[in-house]
Design a protein around this motif. Sequence first.
Motif: not given
Length: 96
Positions: A69-94
């Motif tokens: 068994a492993r320690a719980k992973a640090d998955l903060t890079q996959y948090a909803v707020a961060g992912i939403a920002k990435q989508y916003d940046a992707l769709f805002s291009v141009g």
Amino acid sequence: ALVLCSRFEAFPNVVLESLACGTPVIATPATGGIQDIAPTQPGITLAAAIDGASLARALAEFPFSSDSARAKADLTQYAVAGIAKQYDALFSVGSP
């Protein structure tokens, strides 16, 4: 361990959920998100290929024991707020 035997896996939420619980993952190197997640997250073992024999080897070589068994992973890079920002940046291009 969670065993994920996909041929194609767009974004494997189940892998993140498993890691968040401290459960290791054994998976095929499916096309898609698993190949992006695996290098950055300990606790993921990828089979050499997408076939039954490779997955069987990965399972046979995995150290199944009480200390696997492993320690719980640090998955903060996959948090909803961060992912939403990435989508916003992707769709805002141009966009005006």
